[in-house]
Design an enzyme around this catalytic site. Structure first.
Site, PDB file in Angstrom:
ATOM      1  N   GLU A 182       0.606   4.404   3.490  1.00  0.00           N
ATOM      2  CA  GLU A 182       1.459   5.094   1.984  1.00  0.00           C
ATOM      3  C   GLU A 182       1.234   5.300   1.003  1.00  0.00           C
ATOM      4  O   GLU A 182       1.978   5.948   0.220  1.00  0.00           O
ATOM      5  CB  GLU A 182       0.969   2.830   2.235  1.00  0.00           C
ATOM      6  CG  GLU A 182       1.800   2.002   0.446  1.00  0.00           C
ATOM      7  CD  GLU A 182       0.905   2.456  -0.686  1.00  0.00           C
ATOM      8  OE1 GLU A 182      -0.161   2.805  -0.946  1.00  0.00           O
ATOM      9  OE2 GLU A 182       1.299   2.422  -1.765  1.00  0.00           O
ATOM     10  N   HIS A 184      -8.624   3.543  -5.932  1.00  0.00           N
ATOM     11  CA  HIS A 184      -9.273   4.820  -4.782  1.00  0.00           C
ATOM     12  C   HIS A 184      -9.954   4.869  -5.193  1.00  0.00           C
ATOM     13  O   HIS A 184     -10.189   7.240  -4.900  1.00  0.00           O
ATOM     14  CB  HIS A 184      -7.795   5.504  -6.166  1.00  0.00           C
ATOM     15  CG  HIS A 184      -6.217   5.110  -5.308  1.00  0.00           C
ATOM     16  ND1 HIS A 184      -4.819   6.263  -5.316  1.00  0.00           N
ATOM     17  CD2 HIS A 184      -6.511   4.595  -4.187  1.00  0.00           C
ATOM     18  CE1 HIS A 184      -4.261   6.021  -4.786  1.00  0.00           C
ATOM     19  NE2 HIS A 184      -4.595   4.351  -4.017  1.00  0.00           N
ATOM     20  N   ASP A 206      -0.235  -6.020  -1.702  1.00  0.00           N
ATOM     21  CA  ASP A 206      -1.148  -4.811  -1.875  1.00  0.00           C
ATOM     22  C   ASP A 206      -2.090  -5.271  -3.357  1.00  0.00           C
ATOM     23  O   ASP A 206      -1.779  -5.105  -4.359  1.00  0.00           O
ATOM     24  CB  ASP A 206       0.154  -3.937  -2.119  1.00  0.00           C
ATOM     25  CG  ASP A 206      -0.676  -1.772  -2.160  1.00  0.00           C
ATOM     26  OD1 ASP A 206      -0.297  -1.361  -2.405  1.00  0.00           O
ATOM     27  OD2 ASP A 206      -1.844  -2.342  -1.954  1.00  0.00           O
ATOM     28  N   ASP A 237      -7.405  -1.998  -1.792  1.00  0.00           N
ATOM     29  CA  ASP A 237      -6.621  -1.316  -1.485  1.00  0.00           C
ATOM     30  C   ASP A 237      -6.408  -0.601  -0.383  1.00  0.00           C
ATOM     31  O   ASP A 237      -7.412   0.124   0.438  1.00  0.00           O
ATOM     32  CB  ASP A 237      -6.263  -0.505  -2.981  1.00  0.00           C
ATOM     33  CG  ASP A 237      -5.179   0.527  -2.347  1.00  0.00           C
ATOM     34  OD1 ASP A 237      -5.076   1.719  -3.336  1.00  0.00           O
ATOM     35  OD2 ASP A 237      -4.023   0.223  -1.921  1.00  0.00           O
ATOM     36  N   HIS A 275      -0.164  -2.165   3.997  1.00  0.00           N
ATOM     37  CA  HIS A 275       0.111  -0.483   4.358  1.00  0.00           C
ATOM     38  C   HIS A 275      -1.835  -0.925   4.396  1.00  0.00           C
ATOM     39  O   HIS A 275      -2.737  -1.551   3.898  1.00  0.00           O
ATOM     40  CB  HIS A 275      -0.399  -0.113   2.811  1.00  0.00           C
ATOM     41  CG  HIS A 275      -1.488   0.792   2.432  1.00  0.00           C
ATOM     42  ND1 HIS A 275      -1.896   0.797   1.192  1.00  0.00           N
ATOM     43  CD2 HIS A 275      -1.296   0.371   1.294  1.00  0.00           C
ATOM     44  CE1 HIS A 275      -3.281   1.208   1.176  1.00  0.00           C
ATOM     45  NE2 HIS A 275      -2.149   0.684  -0.507  1.00  0.00           N
TER      46      HIS A 275
HETATM   47  N1  DTR Z   1       0.031   1.965  -5.944  1.00  0.00           N
HETATM   48  C1  DTR Z   1      -0.469   1.218  -4.608  1.00  0.00           C
HETATM   49  C2  DTR Z   1      -1.313   0.817  -5.629  1.00  0.00           C
HETATM   50  C3  DTR Z   1      -0.549  -0.480  -6.794  1.00  0.00           C
HETATM   51  C4  DTR Z   1       0.004   0.652  -8.118  1.00  0.00           C
HETATM   52  N2  DTR Z   1       0.760  -0.183  -9.249  1.00  0.00           N
HETATM   53  C5  DTR Z   1       1.221  -1.136  -7.645  1.00  0.00           C
HETATM   54  C6  DTR Z   1       2.242  -2.440  -8.170  1.00  0.00           C
HETATM   55  C7  DTR Z   1       2.296  -3.124  -7.082  1.00  0.00           C
HETATM   56  C8  DTR Z   1       1.505  -2.618  -6.148  1.00  0.00           C
HETATM   57  C9  DTR Z   1       1.150  -1.990  -5.829  1.00  0.00           C
HETATM   58  C10 DTR Z   1       0.257  -0.961  -6.786  1.00  0.00           C
HETATM   59  C11 DTR Z   1      -1.675   1.881  -3.933  1.00  0.00           C
HETATM   60  O1  DTR Z   1      -2.125   3.033  -4.811  1.00  0.00           O
HETATM   61  O2  DTR Z   1      -1.237   1.468  -3.109  1.00  0.00           O
HETATM   62 ZN    ZN Z   2      -3.811   3.321  -3.617  1.00  0.00          ZN
HETATM   63 ZN    ZN Z   3      -2.111   0.044  -1.956  1.00  0.00          ZN
END
Ligand code: DTR
Ligand code: ZN
Ligand code: ZN
Ligand code: CA
Length: 438
Positions: free
Chosen positions: A171, A287, A200, A137, A125
């Site tokens: 995402e 974040h 990611d 991220d 993403h």
């Molecule tokens: N959700 C993703 C970061 C994230 C958190 N746990 C996982 C496990 C596997 C891949 C990604 C992630 C984000 O904040 O974009």
């Molecule tokens: Zn994120």
């Molecule tokens: Zn992410």
């Protein structure tokens, strides 16, 4: 218009020369058994990956400090990635969607060539949260996938599978872009995707080395890579469904991926094996506004970028799952001119267990001037009708075409019929042959 015998023979010879493609019926990702040995995967220069991150950081700084969905920084990020791929010879597609009242963008890049019935995908993403530049991220995953795609171009790779790369929007709002992509993908096209690799957060400053425990072949591919460089891995446990691979998994596509950790805390045992700081989260800037180019561990980014390339090179050369059993009729069946009734060419299928697959393949070979006259149906043993051709094609001659039919509700064994009706006067022809592959 009727065909003379010589005309028919000449036409039939031309059609025979056209040949019939046998499809590869992809299933769960089979263990790679390469027909041609995969060339050695390249080292991905981490300096190149970091250069992309620097660009993404600059884009954020020039656009209100972030690259979030619906903000100018996201579209600028998409434009940056697309320009690199266009210049490298990829066929790019910009897919738009709407979320939270704003336009979102997915970028799809196809590398020309490979088996169109066996597609290997990799993606990340590209959006950040609104609080920062989103360099780990998920600039890290986006940049690694981009640089791997550019390495494919630099090497002129000719994998047996068709390679497709994706950069997803929104995402952070709930996998919106990748969900939109798979929902828009026709069932028959989804069935061709042999695997989707997700990246990611793969450069976390206090990194762990986590491998998704989903498709076993993909998982093993990554584990083999890390074992080869002496880096122990763990199964990713921070949460299934928390990134774009979940969108693909939800429609039955084999998935895998890599992760270096977010807000969870690194344990002492993990610090022992990976280095870094125990008792501290893998990414303290998750974040947050501090998720910038300083929030990257170069070694983790390098290792994971090389792992992306390793997986693409090795899984991309795996032989597609061989096509299932096929049955063919080469009996010529005349098609009388309109307003005659339809004719049938039967094939008796036996020895196939269970139902036909969603990717049942029908190869049709009809000699007939003005194919726009024709209505062609596949009729299952229970009488269910699947229309293949309905008067399209106009005055062009002959119908030599492959169709993928979702016949998964049909028992495979029994007599299948190709049913053809000439619905317009003055042109005639015949069914030269047809084949069904499960
Ligand atoms: N959700 C993703 C970061 C994230 C958190 N746990 C996982 C496990 C596997 C891949 C990604 C992630 C984000 O904040 O974009
Ligand atoms: Zn994120
Ligand atoms: Zn992410
Ligand atoms: Ca490298």
């Amino acid at each position: 218009m009727s065909l003379s015998v010589s005309g028919r023979l000449a036409a039939a010879a031309a059609l025979a020369a056209a040949g019939l493609l046998a499809s590869a019926t992809p299933g769960a990702l089979a263990a790679p058994t390469a027909v041609t040995a995969a060339p050695t995967p390249p080292d991905i220069p981490v300096a190149n990956v970091k250069a992309h991150l620097t660009q993404l950081q600059s884009i954020a700084q020039a656009n209100g400090g972030n690259r979030a969905h619906g903000r100018t920084g996201y579209k600028a990020s998409i434009d940056y990635v697309k320009a690199k791929l266009d210049a490298a010879g990829f066929t790019t597609t910009l897919q738009t969607f709407t979320s939270s009242g704003a336009t979102g963008y997915n970028l799809i890049a196809d590398w020309p060539g490979g088996d169109p019935n066996s597609v290997l995908m990799a993606g990340a993403h590209l959006d950040s949260v609104s609080s920062g530049a989103g360099i780990n991220d998920n600039g890290s995953g986006s940049a690694a996938v981009l640089e791997t795609a550019l390495a494919v171009s630099r090497s002129g790779l000719t994998p047996t599978k068709h390679l497709r790369f994706g950069w997803w929007g929104a995402e952070e709002l709930g996998l919106i872009g990748s969900k939109y992509y798979v929902n828009q993908l026709p069932t028959a096209e989804r069935a061709k995707v042999s695997g989707y690799l997700n990246f990611d957060m793969i450069g976390s400053p206090n990194p762990g080395y986590f491998v998704y425990d989903d498709d076993p072949t993909i998982e093993q591919t990554f584990k083999t890579y890390f074992a080869g460089i002496g880096v122990p891995t763990e199964i990713e446990t921070e949460g299934d469904g928390r990134s774009d691979h979940a969108s693909f998994k939800n429609v039955g596509i084999p998935v895998g991926g890599l992760f270096t950790g977010a807000s969870n805390t690194k344990t002492s045992a993990q610090a022992q094996k990976w280095g870094g700081t125990a008792g501290q989260s893998f990414d303290r800037c998750y974040h947050s506004s501090c998720d910038n180019t300083s929030n990257i561990n170069d070694t983790a980014l390098d290792r994971n970028s090389d792992a992306v390339a390793y997986a693409i090179w090795n899984l991309g050369f795996a032989t597609p799952v061989p096509p299932g059993p096929s049955f063919e009729s080469t009996t010529d069946v005349n098609i009388p001119d309109s307003p005659a009734a339809a004719v049938n060419s039967p094939i008796a299928v036996s020895g196939v267990t269970g139902n036909a697959p969603a990717t049942t393949k029908v190869d049709v070979n009809i000699v007939h001037t003005y194919r726009g006259d024709l209505i062609v149906d596949l009729v299952a043993p229970d009488g269910s009708v699947y229309n293949l051709h309905n008067r399209s094609g106009g005055s062009a001659d002959n119908l030599v075409q492959s169709y993928t039919v979702n016949a998964s509700s049909e028992v495979a064994n029994g007599t299948w019929n190709l049913r053809v009706r000439d619905a317009a006067a003055q042109d005639v022809g015949y069914i030269n042959s047809w084949k069904i592959t499960f």
